[in-house]
Design a protein around this motif. Sequence first.
Motif, PDB file in Angstrom:
ATOM      1  N   ILE A 199     159.153  65.881 -17.248  1.00 36.69           N
ATOM      2  CA  ILE A 199     159.947  67.086 -17.465  1.00 36.69           C
ATOM      3  C   ILE A 199     160.141  67.342 -18.961  1.00 36.69           C
ATOM      4  CG2 ILE A 199     161.133  66.862 -15.259  1.00 36.69           C
ATOM      5  CD1 ILE A 199     163.582  65.878 -16.739  1.00 36.69           C
ATOM      6  N   ALA A 200     160.202  68.610 -19.324  1.00 33.19           N
ATOM      7  CA  ALA A 200     160.255  69.011 -20.739  1.00 33.19           C
ATOM      8  C   ALA A 200     161.679  68.937 -21.269  1.00 33.19           C
ATOM      9  CB  ALA A 200     159.676  70.405 -20.911  1.00 33.19           C
ATOM     10  N   LEU A 201     162.153  67.717 -21.444  1.00 28.43           N
ATOM     11  CA  LEU A 201     163.491  67.479 -21.986  1.00 28.43           C
ATOM     12  C   LEU A 201     163.422  66.288 -22.920  1.00 28.43           C
ATOM     13  CD1 LEU A 201     166.521  68.152 -22.016  1.00 28.43           C
ATOM     14  CD2 LEU A 201     166.800  66.644 -20.033  1.00 28.43           C
ATOM     15  N   TRP A 202     163.945  66.458 -24.146  1.00 26.13           N
ATOM     16  CA  TRP A 202     163.812  65.427 -25.172  1.00 26.13           C
ATOM     17  C   TRP A 202     165.135  65.228 -25.898  1.00 26.13           C
ATOM     18  CZ3 TRP A 202     159.670  62.363 -25.608  1.00 26.13           C
ATOM     19  CH2 TRP A 202     159.571  61.538 -26.729  1.00 26.13           C
ATOM     20  N   SER A 203     165.555  63.982 -26.013  1.00 23.90           N
ATOM     21  CA  SER A 203     166.752  63.636 -26.790  1.00 23.90           C
ATOM     22  C   SER A 203     166.384  63.707 -28.262  1.00 23.90           C
ATOM     23  CB  SER A 203     167.228  62.235 -26.418  1.00 23.90           C
ATOM     24  OG  SER A 203     168.275  61.810 -27.265  1.00 23.90           O
ATOM     25  N   ALA A 204     166.801  64.795 -28.912  1.00 21.39           N
ATOM     26  CA  ALA A 204     166.332  65.084 -30.268  1.00 21.39           C
ATOM     27  C   ALA A 204     167.245  64.563 -31.366  1.00 21.39           C
ATOM     28  CB  ALA A 204     166.153  66.589 -30.434  1.00 21.39           C
ATOM     29  N   SER A 205     168.527  64.412 -31.085  1.00 18.75           N
ATOM     30  CA  SER A 205     169.459  64.003 -32.144  1.00 18.75           C
ATOM     31  C   SER A 205     170.691  63.335 -31.552  1.00 18.75           C
ATOM     32  CB  SER A 205     169.877  65.230 -32.966  1.00 18.75           C
ATOM     33  OG  SER A 205     170.869  64.902 -33.907  1.00 18.75           O
ATOM     34  N   ILE A 206     171.091  62.247 -32.190  1.00 18.00           N
ATOM     35  CA  ILE A 206     172.342  61.562 -31.853  1.00 18.00           C
ATOM     36  C   ILE A 206     173.166  61.468 -33.126  1.00 18.00           C
ATOM     37  CG2 ILE A 206     173.405  59.377 -31.162  1.00 18.00           C
ATOM     38  CD1 ILE A 206     170.913  58.863 -29.452  1.00 18.00           C
ATOM     39  N   GLY A 207     174.428  61.851 -33.043  1.00 18.95           N
ATOM     40  CA  GLY A 207     175.324  61.727 -34.180  1.00 18.95           C
ATOM     41  C   GLY A 207     176.535  60.892 -33.804  1.00 18.95           C
ATOM     42  N   VAL A 208     176.866  59.909 -34.639  1.00 21.55           N
ATOM     43  CA  VAL A 208     177.995  59.028 -34.338  1.00 21.55           C
ATOM     44  C   VAL A 208     178.440  58.324 -35.622  1.00 21.55           C
ATOM     45  CG1 VAL A 208     176.583  56.984 -33.815  1.00 21.55           C
ATOM     46  CG2 VAL A 208     178.813  57.266 -32.701  1.00 21.55           C
ATOM     47  N   ALA A 209     179.708  57.959 -35.663  1.00 23.60           N
ATOM     48  CA  ALA A 209     180.205  57.171 -36.788  1.00 23.60           C
ATOM     49  C   ALA A 209     179.773  55.715 -36.604  1.00 23.60           C
ATOM     50  CB  ALA A 209     181.721  57.256 -36.865  1.00 23.60           C
ATOM     51  N   HIS A 210     179.262  55.121 -37.671  1.00 16.81           N
ATOM     52  CA  HIS A 210     178.865  53.714 -37.615  1.00 16.81           C
ATOM     53  C   HIS A 210     180.073  52.877 -37.199  1.00 16.81           C
ATOM     54  CE1 HIS A 210     177.541  49.733 -38.912  1.00 16.81           C
ATOM     55  NE2 HIS A 210     176.300  50.218 -38.956  1.00 16.81           N
ATOM     56  N   PRO A 211     179.909  51.946 -36.262  1.00 14.71           N
ATOM     57  CA  PRO A 211     181.060  51.200 -35.737  1.00 14.71           C
ATOM     58  C   PRO A 211     181.752  50.306 -36.760  1.00 14.71           C
ATOM     59  CG  PRO A 211     179.002  50.256 -34.951  1.00 14.71           C
ATOM     60  CD  PRO A 211     178.646  51.554 -35.607  1.00 14.71           C
ATOM     61  N   VAL A 212     181.100  50.009 -37.861  1.00 15.82           N
ATOM     62  CA  VAL A 212     181.702  49.136 -38.875  1.00 15.82           C
ATOM     63  C   VAL A 212     182.009  49.907 -40.155  1.00 15.82           C
ATOM     64  CG1 VAL A 212     181.373  47.085 -40.319  1.00 15.82           C
ATOM     65  CG2 VAL A 212     180.596  47.077 -37.926  1.00 15.82           C
ATOM     66  N   THR A 213     181.019  50.595 -40.708  1.00 18.88           N
ATOM     67  CA  THR A 213     181.217  51.302 -41.980  1.00 18.88           C
ATOM     68  C   THR A 213     181.919  52.648 -41.801  1.00 18.88           C
ATOM     69  OG1 THR A 213     179.114  52.510 -41.913  1.00 18.88           O
ATOM     70  CG2 THR A 213     179.081  50.262 -42.806  1.00 18.88           C
ATOM     71  N   LYS A 214     181.893  53.180 -40.597  1.00 18.30           N
ATOM     72  CA  LYS A 214     182.472  54.493 -40.255  1.00 18.30           C
ATOM     73  C   LYS A 214     181.669  55.666 -40.845  1.00 18.30           C
ATOM     74  CE  LYS A 214     185.620  52.202 -38.183  1.00 18.30           C
ATOM     75  NZ  LYS A 214     185.488  51.979 -36.712  1.00 18.30           N
ATOM     76  N   GLU A 215     180.571  55.377 -41.507  1.00 21.10           N
ATOM     77  CA  GLU A 215     179.706  56.438 -42.033  1.00 21.10           C
ATOM     78  C   GLU A 215     179.117  57.234 -40.867  1.00 21.10           C
ATOM     79  OE1 GLU A 215     175.413  56.918 -44.396  1.00 21.10           O
ATOM     80  OE2 GLU A 215     176.261  54.934 -43.970  1.00 21.10           O
ATOM     81  N   TRP A 216     179.117  58.578 -41.005  1.00 24.30           N
ATOM     82  CA  TRP A 216     178.536  59.407 -39.951  1.00 24.30           C
ATOM     83  C   TRP A 216     177.017  59.323 -40.049  1.00 24.30           C
ATOM     84  CZ3 TRP A 216     180.392  61.301 -35.659  1.00 24.30           C
ATOM     85  CH2 TRP A 216     179.622  62.215 -34.925  1.00 24.30           C
TER      86      TRP A 216
END
Length: 251
Positions: A199-216
Amino acid sequence: MTSDSHSSPSSILPILFEDNHLLAVVKQPGILSQADDTGEPDMVTLLKEDLKIRYEKPGNVYVGLIHRLDRPVGGAMLFAKTSKAASRLSESVRSRQFDKFYITVVHGSPKASSGRLRHYLSKDAARNIVTVYDKPTADAKEALLDYVVVAKHRDCSLIAVKLVTGRSHQIRAQMAAIHCPLFFDRKYGAPIVEGEQDIALWSASIGVAHPVTKEWMIFLSEPPRTGVWTRFSERDYTNALHILPSEGFEA
């Protein structure tokens, strides 16, 4: 932000990012996110084996599953390498501080070029299929997504999707509910077309804060340029990836 990938010793596991806490990889369509009764290859087991080999670890290797992709869906996936990271990332998912963006090709085109879809989904686990309701219904969970039509090509459209909730088969079921089923998604009413594929569906981007540094952090993955994906230009995909993590995505 990172989008460059390199391959691990297991060529089916391109790595987008890795440190002592996180592992972002590209899942290939057809691979399970986690083990089931079939005993077929799954991401968690493959990653454990890969880490064990690469780092020559004699004992058990920890890999924490943070989110799932349907078996026929490919693209970016994020895993934890420690239990502490897994706990913090799972909390990000629960609190909706975990951005998930997808690219999909659908039949036709939504009436509006962008918007929010709100439905209520009820899953039949035995049949592994979701029923969509327009109004609150017993045993159905609210499903929200935002979308933007990036480009059109004859009878299909390239669409960028941001998940607000994370329900099973959500994008597949909600797009079908507005008469725009995903290409090759026969389970949700897509017509038979030549050159059937995943099927034509693609996970193109994930955004999250790093669990230790908190950097996005943002992890990007583009769909392969094969099959129906070849109907759109490189500029279309550049535009899609620009839309995905941007502010103001919601209609």
